[in-house]
Each structure stands twice: as structure tokens, then as C-alpha cells.
Design an enzyme around this catalytic site. Structure first.
Site, short mmCIF file in Angstrom:
data_model
loop_
_atom_site.label_atom_id
_atom_site.label_comp_id
_atom_site.label_asym_id
_atom_site.label_seq_id
_atom_site.Cartn_x
_atom_site.Cartn_y
_atom_site.Cartn_z
CB SER A 113 -11.47 6.04 -1.51
OG SER A 113 -11.72 6.10 -2.87
CG HIS A 114 -11.86 2.01 -3.48
ND1 HIS A 114 -10.91 3.00 -3.35
CD2 HIS A 114 -11.22 0.84 -3.38
CE1 HIS A 114 -9.72 2.44 -3.18
NE2 HIS A 114 -9.88 1.13 -3.19
CG ASP A 277 -14.62 6.64 -5.41
OD1 ASP A 277 -15.11 7.73 -5.74
OD2 ASP A 277 -13.49 6.53 -4.91
CG ASP A 279 -13.31 9.53 -2.21
OD1 ASP A 279 -13.54 8.56 -2.96
OD2 ASP A 279 -12.20 10.07 -2.14
CG ASP A 281 -11.62 10.13 -5.51
OD1 ASP A 281 -12.29 9.08 -5.50
OD2 ASP A 281 -10.57 10.27 -4.86
NE ARG A 282 -10.65 4.74 -6.77
CZ ARG A 282 -9.97 3.62 -6.61
NH1 ARG A 282 -10.36 2.52 -7.22
NH2 ARG A 282 -8.90 3.58 -5.85
CE LYS A 376 -9.03 8.57 -7.55
NZ LYS A 376 -8.06 8.68 -6.45
C1 VG1 Z 1 -5.37 3.08 -5.35
C2 VG1 Z 1 -5.24 3.29 -6.83
C3 VG1 Z 1 -4.63 4.66 -7.11
C4 VG1 Z 1 -5.47 5.75 -6.44
C5 VG1 Z 1 -5.62 5.43 -4.96
C6 VG1 Z 1 -6.53 6.40 -4.25
O1 VG1 Z 1 -4.10 3.09 -4.73
O2 VG1 Z 1 -4.45 2.29 -7.41
O3 VG1 Z 1 -4.56 4.84 -8.49
O4 VG1 Z 1 -4.89 7.00 -6.57
O5 VG1 Z 1 -6.16 4.12 -4.79
O6 VG1 Z 1 -7.78 6.47 -4.85
P1 VG1 Z 1 -3.30 1.75 -4.35
O7 VG1 Z 1 -2.07 2.21 -3.65
O8 VG1 Z 1 -4.22 0.92 -3.51
O9 VG1 Z 1 -3.03 1.06 -5.65
V1 VG1 Z 1 -9.17 6.63 -3.94
O10 VG1 Z 1 -10.47 6.83 -4.97
O11 VG1 Z 1 -9.05 5.28 -3.04
O12 VG1 Z 1 -8.91 8.01 -3.03
CO CO Z 2 -11.98 7.67 -4.13
#
Ligand code: VG1
Ligand code: CO
Length: 544
Positions: A113-114, A277, A279, A281-282, A376
Site C-alpha cells: 500500500s502506502h 496511494d 495500491d 485504494d486510498r 476501499k
Molecule cells: C492502516 C489504516 C487502516 C487501513 C490500513 C490498510 O492500518 O489505519 O485504516 O485499513 O492501513 O490500508 P493500521 O493498522 O496501520 O492503522 V492500506 O491503503 O495500507 O491497504
Molecule cells: Co492502500
């Protein structure tokens, strides 16, 4: 074809977090690390013989290597077909759609992801089930248990598949179809939104900038915003996916998108700015002179969704993760629809969406989505915003202000303390948890009275499962809230997240600067947790 059964030894650290297994690339590069994890996933599933598996990733470093391994292991385990995005690419929401659209058994989403990419960055693998959403805890727990005892994996003796050519190939009796990663997703978006209205808006001079952050959304945004909707070329910036995200940090927040934010605050800047981001989804949403917090964006999208064709019949309900502000709750109340509060992570929305009890979901971490997929969806949120602006013919700032004037404003911020020593972070949370029973009724700061203090436990109303220890929440009688939890996506040390929220009624003051509006709550949070003193940090690493 010869199926090879290859001996292996378990790794002790393959515990999936909030969103799959995320580790440093160097960890994934250890012998059989990928193989063990993928085999453990397949060992935890039943009935996939001859079925279809979707594989796609955000294009980060190691994507190509892991995909080739995954294809061989899938063939050896008896999948009938693999659908893979061209170049190994599929944004997370597109992967979710492809799984649903082609009625696949499930999918492997390769992304961190990010988190930064490249040889020194992070990599991740997540399994999604047939509804297109992340596997629920029942499966991720079984996968983890399996990784601890795994002693062999299956593979086949075959070379690499050509991932760059669209079409069908065969590997060890299994069909591999390389598909256009964008086409099906773009077609879905067209069914949901008023494309002619958005197109007309661009044609009449509306200007936006979309930062794809050198990540997976580039091809999707070029196609949909520039080609189909006619936004001028150059609307999409950083639109070519790079394995290292051009050495950037593909997290669409005010730290990593500061330049765009500053541009939107100038008179010469465009009308609208957005980003997504690693991938896809954000989403980050910034109007001219108005940053929209993700929590507010969820509330606004829910309140205005009926303006888009895909939601014209109204929405069934809203769900938000527990740390997300209660702004959406007020919309649900007014609409007279269901409202659900779930633990952090998209996997908890799946059951509610499948049961038709909610239509729109969101998280404070810049994630919003709907029942169109089970992840998302960054570009979806951007398109819904564009649809709303095109219909209301107002600026983002006007739309946000009118919303606050109707529902009140939930001032909201998140303070992250990243890469904190894990022992210190765990002790902070444990100590705070021990204090909770003594907090109810107490007065803190100048004028705050504790209404409740607990560690959030979620009872899934659809399947009856329970998820405990999902974050500590301290609520005050005036609607303010402090939430503390540890991140489940970091790969180094611990990340402490402190979420702060204060409600200001519809006739209250809506023009305060966010951090100063939350000043006294921030002070109370520090007093309660001792975060500064315990971590030795004077300030958070990231404020969003
Ligand atoms: C974080 C965010 C959460 C989100 C998750 C995955 O998790 O707070 O809201 O669903 O990332 O998103 P955490 O456990 O680090 O707070 V992504 O865009 O990283 O797939
Ligand atoms: Co993501």
C-alpha cells in the site's frame, strides 16, 4: 507436468496484520518466504480445484518475482486458471472487481500500500475471498497457524510467464490469462457515475490535478480522467508506475502531497486536487482553499451519493472504522439508515456489504468505498466527488461549509508516532488499558468529563464473530473522543496512533484551525498516555 513437493521450514513471523502480510523486501527475499506464505494460504482454503485465482499488484519492487512464484504454486495446487493484470498490475479495488466480475475463487493482492517500495522498502501479500474483499480473521488466523508448521510447498517445473502480452497461455495444465488491468474497472465506474456531466464540467474549464504518486493508479487515472472524461493532458501527474515509486512515499496525505496542497491554496491553482496511494485504494481530496478530512469526506459522500446514478435510489447504511470521526453518524441519523462502527481494516466491512446492510464505508486513513467492490477505492471517491461537484455546481469549500452548517463539524486529527520501540508502545497501551475502569465520570482538562472508557470489542452482526482489543477509546460527554491504537501495517518497531475528535454543533464555530481547535484534547491525551515522555518524542512523526 511434474508437480514438485519441496521441503521447507517455517518462519515464525508470518502473522497477517491489518491488511495482509507486510514485511521488508529483504525479509520476503529469504529462501521460501513467499512460497511458505502462499502455500499456507492455499492450505487454509478448500474447494478451489479447477477454479480461478486473480493475481495482481501495485507494481512495486519484487512484484514480478512474487507473481511468477505464485503462478507456479497455484498451478501445482490445482487451480484451473489464473487471471493476472498486464505487467503484473492491478490496483487493489480493480483486483476486487476482477474477482467479483469473473466469479473467481479468490485473489492474491501483492502490495504494501502506502509504504515505500524498492529493494530497501516494503512488500506485501494479501488474500481476498470470492466476494472480492480481504479474507476475514477466521482465514487469516488459520493461515498464520499454518505458516508456523508448514514443512513443504508445491510448485511446478516451469519457466516464467510473459506478463506483458495480453492473452492466454498455459502453464503446467493451468490457464494463465493476462488481462488489461484498467478496462473492466473503467467500465464499472461508467455504470456508477454521471460521466456526461463530469465531461461537460471539464469541457467548460473545470481544472483538477491528480497525483498518482508514481504508483498503480496512473494508468487508471490517465484512462478515466483524461481519455474518457476529457480532462486536459497533464491533469494526471506522476502517472507512470515505478517499482520504487520514484523513491517517493506513496501515502496521499498532507505531508507527502504538501506541494499539491499548497498549490490548491493559491488563486492560480486548479479547482480540485486529488491523489491516491501505492495500491490505489486510498484518496486525498483537496478543493480550492479547502482540505477535506477523510472522515468529513465519508460523511459528505454519503449525504450526496444520491446525486450519482449508481446510488440514486439512496444508500442502505454507512459503516466506518472505530477511529473515524462520527461525522457520518449524523448523516445516517438524518437519513434514517443503519450506521455501523467496525474495527480498523476493510475486512470488517465485507459482511455488512454482502448482507446489503450498508452501501458506503470509510476510514479516517483516507479510505472510502462502496458496495461496488469489497475494498476501499481511491479513484471511486474522486469520481463521486467530481459527480457531486458537477451536479451541485458549487466549489468543494461551499459544499463542505454547507454540510457543517447542517450537521455540525467534527474537528478531527490523527497523530502518528512512527518506529517507536515496540516494548515502550505496548507498555503504554497496557498501562492505559489498566487505567480505563477508573476513568468513567472523571473530569479532565478544563471542561472535559469522561462518558466512557473502554477497549473496543466488535460483535459482527452478520456472522456473530467477536474481535476484541481493537483500540482504546475514551469518550467525553460533549462528544469529544480520544482513541489510541497500535498500527497493524508497519514493518519496523511500532507505530502509535492517537486519534482526536471534537464536535462543534451546527450553529457553532466552524472556521478554527484544526490543531488549535483540538489543543486542549491533545493536552489531555498526552497527560493520560504519557506519550511524549515515554517515547522521548516532542512531536508526532506525522499529523493528518
Ligand atoms: C492502516 C489504516 C487502516 C487501513 C490500513 C490498510 O492500518 O489505519 O485504516 O485499513 O492501513 O490500508 P493500521 O493498522 O496501520 O492503522 V492500506 O491503503 O495500507 O491497504
Ligand atoms: Co492502500
Amino acid at each position: 507436468m511434474t508437480i514438485l513437493t519441496i521441503k521447507t521450514t517455517p518462519y515464525g513471523d508470518q502473522k497477517p496484520g491489518t491488511s495482509g502480510l507486510r514485511k521488508r523486501v529483504t525479509v520476503y527475499q529469504q529462501p521460501n518466504y513467499v512460497e511458505n506464505y502462499i502455500q499456507a494460504i492455499f492450505d487454509s482454503l478448500e474447494g478451489f480445484e479447477g477454479q480461478t485465482l486473480v493475481i495482481g499488484g501495485d507494481g512495486r519492487f519484487y512484484n514480478d518475482v512474487a507473481i511468477q512464484k505464485a503462478i507456479r504454486i497455484a498451478a501445482a495446487n490445482g487451480f484451473g486458471k489464473v487471471l493476472v493484470g498486464q505487467g503484473g498490475l492491478l490496483s487493489t479495488p480493480a483486483a476486487s472487481h476482477v474477482i467479483r466480475h469473473y466469479k473467481a475463487f479468490g485473489g492474491l493482492v501483492l502490495s504494501a500500500s502506502h509504504n515505500p517500495g524498492g529493494p530497501e522498502g516494503d512488500f506485501g501479500i494479501k488474500y481476498n475471498i470470492s466476494n472480492g474483499g480481504p479474507a476475514p480473521e477466521k482465514i487469516t488466523d488459520a493461515v498464520y497457524a499454518r505458516t508456523k508448521v508448514i514443512d513443504s510447498y508445491k510448485s511446478i517445473d516451469a519457466g516464467d510467464i510473459d506478463l506483458n502480452t495480453i492473452g492466454t497461455q498455459t502453464v503446467g495444465g493451468m490457464v494463465v490469462e493476462v488481462i488489461d488491468p484498467v478496462a473492466d474497472y473503467a467500465a464499472l465506474m461508467e455504470t456508477l457515475f454521471d460521466f456526461p456531466a463530469i465531461k461537460a464540467m471539464f469541457a467548460s474549464g473545470f481544472r483538477m490535478t491528480f497525483d498518482a504518486m508514481s504508483a498503480v493508479t496512473g494508468p487508471y487515472a490517465h484512462k478515466i480522467l483524461e481519455e474518457i472524461l476529457g480532462a486536459p493532458k497533464g491533469t494526471v501527474i506522476n502517472g507512470t508506475p515505478s517499482p520504487s515509486f520514484n523513491d517517493g512515499h506513496p501515502d496521499p496525505n498532507l505531508v507527502y502531497c504538501k506541494d499539491m496542497h499548497d498549490l490548491l491554496m493559491t488563486p492560480e491553482g486548479p479547482d480540485f486536487g486529488a491523489a491516491s496511494d501505492g495500491d490505489g485504494d486510498r484518496n486525498l481530496i483537496i478543493g480550492k482553499n479547502r482540505f477535506v478530512t477523510p472522515s468529513d469526506s465519508l460523511a459528505l459522500l454519503a449525504a450526496n451519493a444520491h446525486l450519482a446514478p449508481g446510488y440514486k435510489a439512496g444508500i442502505a447504511g454507512i459503516a466506518r472504522s472505530m477511529p473515524t470521526s462520527a461525522a457520518a453518524d449524523r448523516v445516517a441519523e438524518k437519513l434514517g439508515i443503519e450506521m455501523h462502527e467496525t474495527p480498523t481494516g476493510w475486512k470488517f466491512f465485507g459482511n455488512l456489504l454482502d448482507a446489503g446492510r450498508v452501501t458506503i464505508c470509510g476510514e479516517e486513513s483516507a479510505g472510502t468505498g462502496s458496495s461496488h467492490v469489497r475494498e476501499k477505492d481511491g479513484l471511486w471517491a474522486v469520481l463521486l466527488w467530481l459527480n457531486i461537484i458537477a451536479v451541485r455546481k458549487q466549489s468543494v469549500d461551499q459544499i463542505v461549509r454547507e454540510h457543517w452548517a447542517t450537521y455540525g463539524r467534527n474537528y478531527y486529527t490523527r497523530h502518528d508516532y512512527e518506529e517507536v520501540d515496540a516494548a515502550i508502545a505496548n507498555k503504554l497501551v497496557d498501562d492505559l488499558r489498566a487505567e480505563l475502569p477508573k476513568l468513567a465520570g472523571r473530569n479532565l482538562g478544563d471542561d472535559l468529563q469522561v462518558a466512557y472508557a473502554d477497549d473496543f470489542t466488535y460483535h459482527d452482526p452478520v456472522d456473530g464473530s467477536t474481535s476484541a482489543k481493537q483500540g482504546i477509546r475514551i469518550g467525553f460527554t460533549d462528544g469529544s473522543r480520544i482513541v489510541v491504537r497500535l498500527s497493524g501495517t508497519g514493518t519496523v518497531g511500532a507505530t502509535l496512533r492517537l486519534y482526536l475528535e471534537r464536535y462543534e454543533a451546527a450553529d457553532g464555530r466552524h472556521d478554527l484551525e484544526t490543531q488549535s481547535a483540538l489543543d486542549s484534547l491533545i493536552g489531555v491525551a498526552d497527560e493520560l498516555t504519557g506519550i511524549k515522555q515515554r517515547t522521548g518524542r516532542q512531536e508526532p512523526s506525522v499529523i493528518t
